[in-house]
Scaffold this motif. Structure first.
Motif, PDB file in Angstrom:
ATOM      1  N   THR A 181      -7.147  16.456  -8.196  1.00 56.17           N
ATOM      2  CA  THR A 181      -5.884  15.736  -8.019  1.00 56.17           C
ATOM      3  C   THR A 181      -4.929  15.891  -9.187  1.00 56.17           C
ATOM      4  O   THR A 181      -3.918  15.200  -9.252  1.00 56.17           O
ATOM      5  N   GLY A 182      -5.221  16.775 -10.088  1.00 53.87           N
ATOM      6  CA  GLY A 182      -4.326  16.969 -11.229  1.00 53.87           C
ATOM      7  C   GLY A 182      -4.878  16.290 -12.455  1.00 53.87           C
ATOM      8  O   GLY A 182      -5.886  16.699 -12.997  1.00 53.87           O
ATOM      9  N   GLY A 183      -4.221  15.240 -12.883  1.00 59.79           N
ATOM     10  CA  GLY A 183      -4.710  14.490 -14.033  1.00 59.79           C
ATOM     11  C   GLY A 183      -4.418  15.137 -15.361  1.00 59.79           C
ATOM     12  O   GLY A 183      -5.067  14.834 -16.355  1.00 59.79           O
ATOM     13  N   THR A 184      -3.441  16.038 -15.411  1.00 56.01           N
ATOM     14  CA  THR A 184      -3.182  16.736 -16.677  1.00 56.01           C
ATOM     15  C   THR A 184      -2.786  15.795 -17.800  1.00 56.01           C
ATOM     16  O   THR A 184      -2.987  16.114 -18.967  1.00 56.01           O
ATOM     17  N   LEU A 185      -2.241  14.644 -17.465  1.00 51.58           N
ATOM     18  CA  LEU A 185      -1.895  13.692 -18.522  1.00 51.58           C
ATOM     19  C   LEU A 185      -3.129  13.226 -19.276  1.00 51.58           C
ATOM     20  O   LEU A 185      -3.046  12.870 -20.451  1.00 51.58           O
ATOM     21  N   GLY A 186      -4.283  13.253 -18.634  1.00 47.86           N
ATOM     22  CA  GLY A 186      -5.517  12.870 -19.296  1.00 47.86           C
ATOM     23  C   GLY A 186      -5.922  13.827 -20.401  1.00 47.86           C
ATOM     24  O   GLY A 186      -6.737  13.493 -21.259  1.00 47.86           O
ATOM     25  N   MET A 187      -5.345  15.021 -20.405  1.00 45.01           N
ATOM     26  CA  MET A 187      -5.690  15.992 -21.447  1.00 45.01           C
ATOM     27  C   MET A 187      -5.144  15.577 -22.807  1.00 45.01           C
ATOM     28  O   MET A 187      -5.716  15.908 -23.834  1.00 45.01           O
ATOM     29  N   TYR A 188      -4.038  14.863 -22.814  1.00 44.89           N
ATOM     30  CA  TYR A 188      -3.432  14.452 -24.084  1.00 44.89           C
ATOM     31  C   TYR A 188      -4.373  13.586 -24.901  1.00 44.89           C
ATOM     32  O   TYR A 188      -4.388  13.655 -26.128  1.00 44.89           O
ATOM     33  N   GLU A 189      -5.174  12.794 -24.229  1.00 38.97           N
ATOM     34  CA  GLU A 189      -6.103  11.903 -24.918  1.00 38.97           C
ATOM     35  C   GLU A 189      -7.192  12.677 -25.656  1.00 38.97           C
ATOM     36  O   GLU A 189      -7.739  12.200 -26.638  1.00 38.97           O
ATOM     37  N   LYS A 190      -7.499  13.875 -25.182  1.00 38.11           N
ATOM     38  CA  LYS A 190      -8.623  14.640 -25.723  1.00 38.11           C
ATOM     39  C   LYS A 190      -8.209  15.895 -26.482  1.00 38.11           C
ATOM     40  O   LYS A 190      -9.038  16.747 -26.758  1.00 38.11           O
ATOM     41  N   VAL A 191      -6.946  16.022 -26.833  1.00 36.72           N
ATOM     42  CA  VAL A 191      -6.454  17.238 -27.479  1.00 36.72           C
ATOM     43  C   VAL A 191      -7.246  17.572 -28.734  1.00 36.72           C
ATOM     44  O   VAL A 191      -7.697  18.706 -28.918  1.00 36.72           O
ATOM     45  N   GLU A 192      -7.437  16.617 -29.606  1.00 38.91           N
ATOM     46  CA  GLU A 192      -8.138  16.886 -30.870  1.00 38.91           C
ATOM     47  C   GLU A 192      -9.586  17.302 -30.624  1.00 38.91           C
ATOM     48  O   GLU A 192     -10.089  18.222 -31.275  1.00 38.91           O
ATOM     49  N   LEU A 201      -9.423  21.435 -15.678  1.00 37.09           N
ATOM     50  CA  LEU A 201      -9.593  20.034 -15.298  1.00 37.09           C
ATOM     51  C   LEU A 201      -9.284  19.146 -16.486  1.00 37.09           C
ATOM     52  O   LEU A 201      -9.600  19.492 -17.624  1.00 37.09           O
ATOM     53  N   ASP A 202      -8.695  18.003 -16.220  1.00 33.94           N
ATOM     54  CA  ASP A 202      -8.513  17.069 -17.321  1.00 33.94           C
ATOM     55  C   ASP A 202      -9.892  16.497 -17.657  1.00 33.94           C
ATOM     56  O   ASP A 202     -10.703  16.250 -16.770  1.00 33.94           O
ATOM     57  N   PRO A 203     -10.186  16.345 -18.942  1.00 34.85           N
ATOM     58  CA  PRO A 203     -11.519  15.887 -19.343  1.00 34.85           C
ATOM     59  C   PRO A 203     -11.717  14.378 -19.240  1.00 34.85           C
ATOM     60  O   PRO A 203     -12.795  13.889 -19.540  1.00 34.85           O
ATOM     61  N   VAL A 204     -10.707  13.646 -18.817  1.00 32.11           N
ATOM     62  CA  VAL A 204     -10.821  12.192 -18.765  1.00 32.11           C
ATOM     63  C   VAL A 204     -11.294  11.724 -17.396  1.00 32.11           C
ATOM     64  O   VAL A 204     -12.181  10.898 -17.291  1.00 32.11           O
ATOM     65  N   TYR A 205     -10.715  12.258 -16.323  1.00 28.56           N
ATOM     66  CA  TYR A 205     -11.064  11.790 -14.986  1.00 28.56           C
ATOM     67  C   TYR A 205     -11.734  12.882 -14.148  1.00 28.56           C
ATOM     68  O   TYR A 205     -12.913  12.806 -13.848  1.00 28.56           O
TER      69      TYR A 205
END
Length: 79
Positions: free
Chosen positions: A51-62, A17-21
């Protein structure tokens, strides 16, 4: 806590899951909604639409990398 939840879920189930949404939404449901009123959901089918949201993972990479490194260090120091 939400990031750790996402990491545990991915390791335990293979669901990333993306950690943002999406991760925040499922974390809130599992940790807040279900415990507050479990009878409301007993014998019910619950649909959580990922629903996906993989782009939200970029924000939390670090942040994710840091948690994974801490977990790896903890695992290597355990007998």
């Amino acid at each position: 806590d939400e990031l750790e939840f996402c990491i545990r879920l991915a390791r335990d189930t293979g669901i990333v899951l993306d950690p943002v949404y999406t991760g925040k939404a499922l974390h809130h449901f599992v940790k807040k909604v279900l415990p507050e009123n479990p009878e409301e959901f007993r014998n019910s089918t619950i649909l959580f639409w990922h629903t996906g949201g993989t782009l939200g993972m970029y924000e939390k990479v670090e942040d994710l990398e840091e948690l994974l490194l801490q977990e790896k260090k903890h695992e290597s120091s355990s007998p």
